[in-house]
Scaffold this motif. Structure first.
Motif, mmCIF file in Angstrom:
data_model
loop_
_atom_site.group_PDB
_atom_site.id
_atom_site.type_symbol
_atom_site.label_atom_id
_atom_site.label_comp_id
_atom_site.label_asym_id
_atom_site.label_seq_id
_atom_site.Cartn_x
_atom_site.Cartn_y
_atom_site.Cartn_z
ATOM 1 N N ASP A 140 16.029 -52.580 -30.072
ATOM 2 C CA ASP A 140 15.062 -53.729 -30.040
ATOM 3 C C ASP A 140 14.078 -53.782 -31.124
ATOM 4 N N THR A 141 13.888 -52.547 -31.717
ATOM 5 C CA THR A 141 12.699 -52.363 -32.546
ATOM 6 C C THR A 141 13.127 -52.094 -34.112
ATOM 7 N N GLU A 146 11.115 -51.119 -24.516
ATOM 8 C CA GLU A 146 12.050 -51.280 -25.367
ATOM 9 C C GLU A 146 13.036 -50.127 -25.752
#
Length: 109
Positions: free
Chosen positions: A29-30, A25
């Motif tokens: 994305d987080t 990731e």
């Protein structure tokens, strides 16, 4: 192997790691790209991810001891995305082997 790619590196690096069979990731994305280092550190620990970064701060955090994610510290100067990917790609399996062997700080030059 699971990887979290830091904000100063391109999302394409995470996609390339995924294409090689790893879970990867990019920080975007987080959550926000400007998340504090401690949040990224905690996320990597919680998700058992190696943190791929150009940020020297993480190597310093690892030096203090205690629980730490594996840090893959990229120490190359500014480069184009394609050149970075081409340089990094042949190193993936060796990096995974080093992490599996218990190396918590992998410095790439």
């Amino acid at each position: 192997m699971r990887f979290l790619v830091d904000a100063q590196l391109p999302p394409a690096l995470a996609r390339m790691l995924s294409a090689h069979g790893h879970v990867a990731e990019h920080v975007t994305d987080t959550g926000p790209a400007d998340a504090p280092d401690q949040e990224l550190w905690s996320y990597a620990l919680e998700h058992h991810a190696a943190l791929v970064t150009k940020d020297e701060d993480f190597s310093g955090m690892a030096a203090f001891g205690g629980e730490a994610p594996a840090i893959v510290w990229i120490r190359v100067g500014n480069t184009r995305r394609r050149a970075l990917i081409e340089w990094f790609e042949p190193l993936i399996e060796k990096i995974a082997e080093m992490i599996d062997a218990g190396n918590n700080l992998i410095e790439l030059r």
